[in-house]
Design an enzyme around this catalytic site. Sequence first.
Site, short mmCIF file in Angstrom:
data_model
loop_
_atom_site.label_atom_id
_atom_site.label_comp_id
_atom_site.label_asym_id
_atom_site.label_seq_id
_atom_site.Cartn_x
_atom_site.Cartn_y
_atom_site.Cartn_z
N GLY A 173 0.83 -1.21 0.00
CA GLY A 173 0.00 0.00 0.00
C GLY A 173 0.85 1.25 0.00
O GLY A 173 2.04 1.19 -0.31
N ASN A 174 0.24 2.38 0.32
CA ASN A 174 0.99 3.63 0.43
C ASN A 174 0.32 4.51 1.49
O ASN A 174 -0.73 4.16 2.02
CB ASN A 174 1.09 4.33 -0.94
CG ASN A 174 -0.26 4.68 -1.51
OD1 ASN A 174 -0.99 5.49 -0.94
ND2 ASN A 174 -0.64 4.05 -2.62
N TYR A 175 0.93 5.64 1.79
CA TYR A 175 0.49 6.47 2.93
C TYR A 175 -0.65 7.44 2.60
O TYR A 175 -0.96 8.30 3.39
CB TYR A 175 1.68 7.27 3.48
CG TYR A 175 2.71 6.43 4.17
CD1 TYR A 175 2.40 5.73 5.33
CD2 TYR A 175 4.01 6.34 3.67
CE1 TYR A 175 3.34 4.95 5.97
CE2 TYR A 175 4.97 5.57 4.31
CZ TYR A 175 4.63 4.88 5.46
OH TYR A 175 5.57 4.12 6.09
N SER A 176 -1.25 7.33 1.44
CA SER A 176 -2.35 8.25 1.12
C SER A 176 -3.48 8.12 2.15
O SER A 176 -3.92 7.02 2.48
CB SER A 176 -2.90 7.92 -0.27
OG SER A 176 -4.11 8.61 -0.49
N ALA A 188 -4.05 7.75 -4.97
CA ALA A 188 -2.64 7.34 -5.07
C ALA A 188 -2.65 5.86 -5.46
O ALA A 188 -2.68 4.97 -4.59
CB ALA A 188 -1.94 7.55 -3.75
#
Length: 207
Positions: free
Chosen positions: A18-21, A86
């Site tokens: 995943g990512n930090y969005s 994102a």
Amino acid sequence: MLTAGPTHEKIDPVRFIGNYSSGKMGYAIAEELAERGAEVTLISGPTQLHVTHPSIHKISVESAKEMYAASMEHFDTMDAAIMAAAVADYAPENYASQKLKRDGEDLILRLVPNPDIAASLGAIKEKQILVGFALETQHAEANARKKIEKKNLDFVVLNSLENKGAGFQTDTNIISILHRNGEQQDYPLKSKRAVAVDIVDYLEKSL
Ligand code: C5P
């Protein structure tokens, strides 16, 4: 229509890439659009956020492929699409249906590219205004302009990570809007809610 939040790309039943969005920017734009009377379809990856406005119709997705499918399904009836998600650029090639076990050896995950949702909509768009986001760490404006061409966007909202107070997880943002006609507008540091007002003002002018 809006895409917002991160995507989660499953590795096995308990793990993902995943990512930090946080989704805050996209949800703020959805709220602003709805308050001005728009019917909003919000295609959202996994976030902690909730919508309250009755004119926001939320479709929850997890992966980039699911976000792509929902976006392609709804785009043709839209006046505009804002791509604030994102989206993970890559997903694991294989999903392990059982939890992967540790065995002391190196674990090699092969990643394959995800579809580019914005570019796919850009390739089929008719009258819709298509808006992208760009988050750049270097040569921000030149890279944002390349995105306009590659994805056939009408304008791009640039947040530069060189700016403190901009980007993922924060409640504030510093943006520039670059239009395909060459125009550029720079804005000062504001709350994401106030930035949403600027973006929707700009969109309204373009419609
Ligand atoms: O190419 P890049 O990821 O920098 O472009 C960012 C813009 O493209 C954002 O508007 C993002 O929502 C969109 N995008 C997308 N699908 C992808 C990757 C990015 O819609 N797979």
